[in-house]
Design a protein around this motif. Structure first.
Motif, PDB file in Angstrom:
ATOM      1  N   ASP A  54      -1.628   4.338   1.060  1.00  0.00           N
ATOM      2  CA  ASP A  54      -3.043   3.991   1.079  1.00  0.00           C
ATOM      3  C   ASP A  54      -3.276   2.934   2.151  1.00  0.00           C
ATOM      4  O   ASP A  54      -3.593   1.780   1.868  1.00  0.00           O
ATOM      5  CB  ASP A  54      -3.433   3.452  -0.306  1.00  0.00           C
ATOM      6  N   LEU A 108      -4.474   0.368   4.909  1.00  0.00           N
ATOM      7  CA  LEU A 108      -5.695  -0.392   5.145  1.00  0.00           C
ATOM      8  C   LEU A 108      -5.975  -0.395   6.638  1.00  0.00           C
ATOM      9  O   LEU A 108      -5.082  -0.626   7.447  1.00  0.00           O
ATOM     10  CB  LEU A 108      -5.501  -1.832   4.660  1.00  0.00           C
ATOM     11  N   GLN A 133       0.569  -1.283   5.818  1.00  0.00           N
ATOM     12  CA  GLN A 133       0.986  -0.848   4.481  1.00  0.00           C
ATOM     13  C   GLN A 133       1.313  -2.073   3.648  1.00  0.00           C
ATOM     14  O   GLN A 133       1.821  -1.957   2.536  1.00  0.00           O
ATOM     15  CB  GLN A 133       2.240   0.050   4.559  1.00  0.00           C
ATOM     16  N   ARG A 157       0.814  -1.204   0.000  1.00  0.00           N
ATOM     17  CA  ARG A 157       0.000   0.000   0.000  1.00  0.00           C
ATOM     18  C   ARG A 157       0.852   1.260   0.000  1.00  0.00           C
ATOM     19  O   ARG A 157       0.398   2.333   0.416  1.00  0.00           O
ATOM     20  CB  ARG A 157      -0.943  -0.037   1.211  1.00  0.00           C
TER      21      ARG A 157
END
Lengths: 278, 278, 278, 278
Positions: C79, C81, C277, C30
């Motif tokens: 990004d 999670l 990540q 991520r």
């Protein structure tokens, strides 16, 4: 309380060696040696000395190759003093007797420098005095597992603090370490201990409080009132029952301590009562 | 040899604290204190005591919050004894004086138990005596790098033995450790040292040989004949120049030691010559 | 979240030396590297490799004597999670993926064997899952002082456990150690950290829970959502930002990580929210 | 050379526990598994996995309370490669394969950071190559006593370096540590060893030289040509033959490795000849 105690240790001496034993009961204070016998086999010339500072009694032999056996027996009268814990204060560093100061220093097995931050976090806010040392013993008794084989002759109190397991000498080292980190002089005591199971040399510690050295045993395996002091020191490095210089194989160690009084109670003093033989 | 020496140490005391200084030159033996001054600023009541066993001199103060400065100056006459190294023997454990025995035990920074096998491998076949301790010093000097920043206050002789780097106290600890492992009593000495560069408190050690304690300095950074002993002990844990109980920030330390004699030679004694101030 | 980050490191190379840098942001998961630049001065041939197992990116240079400067800059899109902590379970050892097993083993700075008894006493009765690792972080945050100068490159988690003081890498080592002792795979993560004060390379850890590696930071000094991973490994021994073979003196290290989004919130995720990540 | 080997291990499982065994011979390289049998009693479902990176083969079981016995037998064909030592070079760090780099890092039992100065003093001036690693093995063999009971599962190479005593795993750890300190990748190898007396799992190490991993055994207790590799890893922490999660008491371990060839010579390869199974 009157005790009949002693020990017998034997060795195979491979080559002429010097051995220093520290197995005789200390004299003085509230611990009276009524009578005692020391038998060395073979019948060697022995050098007997009492260290002036500590009162530790050393028996020094130079043994030829062969079997060596040393047997010590004694009758001891203990007259422990019990002061009320609530009235036993810590002594500020500013007024500690000069001869207690070395017992604030870090030693081989008691690296009080390394555990100082924890000691102050955990015990720093407890009211100073006898009760604070009792809290230290409670903590050790609750947080460290008494288990043979979890430590060895190189184990320090920092090691025991990490692994959380040890035997009587490790428990004593940890107690000493915490005390010193808090500014309380503390020293190691090797002793004969009535009712200790299994019988062996025992290790406890003394903290300097009020005007004398009080006994503490974080293992709670025997009565403080039934402890006969053999040696005091910075830690176990100072109180070995035998120090060997030369090629010698140990064979056996027997230790015993029996009450001679008819009506000696089997129950024992908890840490809620102070005990000193000093 | 006559020296003018001293030190000045200063602190920011954050909250009332007790400090124990051990900065005054020892009295007695071949070290004579001709005169000395101690100035504490602010002018606090100080408790001055000499430990009977060691001769270490303690200055104990309880200081209020604020700036604290302690300045010690003295004139010292040294009259070192030089015996011929070839005639200085090791003393068998069987006949060592009782008060030297504690200096055979492992201590905080000198775990002689852990380095015993190496010590016996490396030095066990060297003829006993003064020369063997010189060989120990030679080994340390050759195998360990003197380098600031490679050790700290937790470093033991076993650590220094592994990392092969340290400063004067580490060198002394290693020398003591090897001696004890060989059955030679050895103790730590903090001192003022003439010609030490840069000037600071210095650390050396003494080994018990013949009938007295002889000085050894594995760093070879200063003359043994110009060392003024401040404190002796098991190791550095016993000889801190300041032990602080309370919230205190150190500010500065200055140390000096200058020869007063006109014709004092700049060359110094090597380890090939014995020196004792004892 | 979008970050502009980088670092600049400089050295005096005394003699031709090889340096391996691990300063570039990991790619994948991520964490997306939008663009990046690497400038080496002087302009040396550099060997760039990504370790297949870890994804760590190595830059290897052989530098001639003289000044060496390496500057890395990148724009990163994170990004993260966020799963609901209550639904993130520990994975029984019986079903752990084979490639997580090495992260159960003791390592240089994470001697999970030594702290196993404590870990089980302290955390063994807490319900398994994400929340148990949060409790571990809470314990570390509460019981260990974050303080520069209290540890060094040799400090293990057992040392930190005893001394109760350290910096980010020590906090991460302790968290990893406790996790492994409980059967939770855990690994060390070096990273850039948005809002870390003062800016520097940061150290956190990941524990394997559910089906992936979740980030934890016992220091709570920066947002987990703003961490850009550089390297993963057993512990700090695997993730040095520079490993030097030869005579090289370090000069300077600068590190930065700034948010590019206009409306990036200054508040950050606490441990009550999961972040990965991976 | 063809060997019939195996092991049998048994346990008292006190409560349902997961055990991960790593006892099966590695497949591949110059070590060919001709046939093998694994018998688990009771007949539990076993999860068998080979780690892709190392090739270590894991057998994972979850066992109910009661007696557990695992028996592994195999026939192995070894075809060791012997290159001429004089032509086996060290690989400069600048060109080491990326997957060898982790084997330069310090690990649980191999703190190469701590022994770096000694390694460079002692071995730094020896010509790089196979012969330098032989010199490391010679040094270990000459300076460290092989003696049971002198080390335990917590002993690091720094400890062995100080105490100068240990067993095969300690010898291997010390060899690995010195290699890494010199920039030579080195890893731990657990193995079956033909002619090892007494029979047990053996521990040796591999150093990366030329283009492959060469075997070294500082104990010189068995032929390198008769070693069947079970597991490779950073150190012993990665290669335990059994890792136990739960309350399990070990009962017995038997290990054997016998030559099947009629005319297998009893003499064995010394370190003067290179051996690799890689």
């Amino acid at each position: 309380m009157r005790l009949a105690l002693g020990c017998e240790v034997s060795y195979d001496v491979l080559d002429t060696a010097t051995l220093i034993f520290n197995i005789e009961a200390m004299r003085g204070g509230r611990q009276q040696v009524l009578n005692e016998q020391l038998v060395v086999n073979p019948n060697l010339v022995a050098d007997e000395k009492t260290a002036p500072e500590s009162g530790n009694r050393y028996l020094r032999l130079t043994a030829p190759p062969g079997y060596l056996n040393v047997r010590y027996t004694a009758e001891i009268e203990l007259d422990p003093l019990h002061n009320a814990p609530a009235f036993i204060a810590e002594v500020p560093v500013a007024t500690l007797p000069i001869d207690t100061l070395p017992y604030l220093n870090a030693s081989r097995y008691c690296p009080s420098d390394q555990l100082a931050r924890f000691a102050n976090r955990q015990f720093g806010n407890i009211a100073p005095g006898f009760g604070r040392v009792v809290e230290i013993c409670n903590w050790i008794n609750g947080e460290v597992d008494y288990q043979f084989g979890t430590s060895d002759s190189a184990t320090t109190a920092a090691g025991t603090f990490s692994t959380r397991a040890g035997v009587c000498r490790d428990f004593a080292h940890l107690g000493i370490t915490f005390c010193r980190a808090l500014g309380i002089p503390a020293r190691f005591v090797s002793c004969y201990a009535w009712q200790l199971e299994p019988q062996d040399f025992h290790a406890v510690f003394e903290a300097y409080l009020g005007d004398r050295w009080y006994l503490f045993d974080p293992t709670r395996m025997a009565s403080l009132d039934g402890m006969v002091r053999i040696a005091i020191g910075r830690d176990a490095a100072d109180t070995a029952f035998a120090t060997i210089f030369g090629a010698v194989n140990p064979r056996n160690v027997w230790v015993w301590a029996n009450a001679l009084d008819q009506n000696t109670s089997a129950e024992w003093t908890t840490d809620a009562v102070s005990t000193t033989q000093d």
